[in-house]
Design a protein around this motif. Structure first.
Motif, short mmCIF file in Angstrom:
data_model
loop_
_atom_site.label_atom_id
_atom_site.label_comp_id
_atom_site.label_asym_id
_atom_site.label_seq_id
_atom_site.Cartn_x
_atom_site.Cartn_y
_atom_site.Cartn_z
N LYS A 40 0.74 -1.24 -0.12
CA LYS A 40 0.14 -0.13 -0.08
C LYS A 40 0.80 1.11 -0.17
N ALA A 41 2.00 1.25 0.73
CA ALA A 41 2.86 2.35 0.68
C ALA A 41 3.53 2.81 -0.62
N LEU A 42 3.66 1.33 -1.33
CA LEU A 42 4.47 1.70 -2.65
C LEU A 42 3.43 2.01 -3.57
N GLU A 43 2.09 1.63 -3.46
CA GLU A 43 1.21 2.16 -4.55
C GLU A 43 0.93 3.70 -4.14
N THR A 44 0.99 4.16 -3.07
CA THR A 44 0.82 5.52 -2.51
C THR A 44 2.04 6.28 -3.21
N PHE A 45 3.36 5.92 -2.99
CA PHE A 45 4.27 6.61 -3.61
C PHE A 45 4.09 6.64 -4.96
N LEU A 46 4.03 5.54 -5.87
CA LEU A 46 3.81 5.53 -7.18
C LEU A 46 2.71 6.46 -7.71
N GLY A 47 1.47 6.54 -6.88
CA GLY A 47 0.49 7.36 -7.20
C GLY A 47 0.86 8.81 -7.04
#
Length: 215
Positions: A40-47
């Motif tokens: 989820k943290a990775l998806e937030t970063f990429l988002g």
């Protein structure tokens, strides 16, 4: 490989996860949702990267997004690992100049170039695995028209409540190893100051390009 190909590679690696993120979620809320926290943290970063606009229309809003994205990226750890013994031999002034240039290149080259790769990618996250005190978020990127079937692994750890990426591995090749190869080659040929000169030249080139080419 050349220094500019390194930033191009980083940009592409960052983007490989961007297309799977449709919205940007507030971090605290997102990490409480279903699914592994590192993913989820990775998806937030990429988002956050995906939400940037190029050409930049609102400098203030853009700088805010850059700061938010930078918080997820442990570029200092990546730079130190890549430089290996060259980091220890460098003077404090050389280290400071190196990190300053590397951050500027991420902002001026890697983040904008991510948008060049936007397309119809199908991305799945088959596994999140704990490795010691850190985590590996494994993803598979597919694109039938480009015959792309790439395996990308993001290495994350948590520090003071903040998830940070300190390595990205594409089909078994690590960004830090890739950087290390290129940096060592340049330093061996022209010294540490030669590396700084090459990085500055790349930054100057990026800053001279019209915004339309960064979209």
């Amino acid at each position: 490989m050349k220094t500019n190909s390194l930033l191009y590679r980083i940009a592409k690696l960052l983007l490989l996860g961007i297309c799977s993120v449709g919205l940007i979620f507030p971090l605290a809320q997102d990490l409480k949702a279903g699914g592994p926290a590192p993913q989820k943290a990775l998806e937030t970063f990429l988002g956050i990267i995906r939400s940037m606009e190029f050409p930049v229309k609102d400098p203030s809003a853009h700088e805010r997004l850059v700061r938010e994205a930078d918080a997820f990226l442990d570029l200092e750890a990546m730079g130190k690992t890549a430089l290996k013994e060259h980091w220890e031999k460098a003077t404090p002034e050389e280290r400071e100049a190196f990190m300053s240039l590397l951050w500027k290149l991420i902002k001026q080259v890697a983040y904008p170039n991510s948008h060049q790769f936007l397309g119809s990618y199908k991305i799945i996250y088959p596994e999140v695995r704990q490795v010691g005190d850190a985590f590996e978020v494994r993803s598979v990127v597919k694109h039938s028209e480009e015959a792309l079937d790439a395996k990308v692994v993001y290495h994350l750890y948590q520090q003071n409540g903040q998830w940070r990426v300190d390595d990205i591995i594409l089909d078994g090749i690590s960004i830090t190893e890739d950087m290390g190869y290129q940096f060592n080659k340049i330093i061996s040929e022209s010294s540490f100051s030669g590396l700084l000169k090459r990085m500055q030249e790349k930054l100057d080139q990026a800053q001279q390009e019209p915004d339309s080419k960064k979209a």
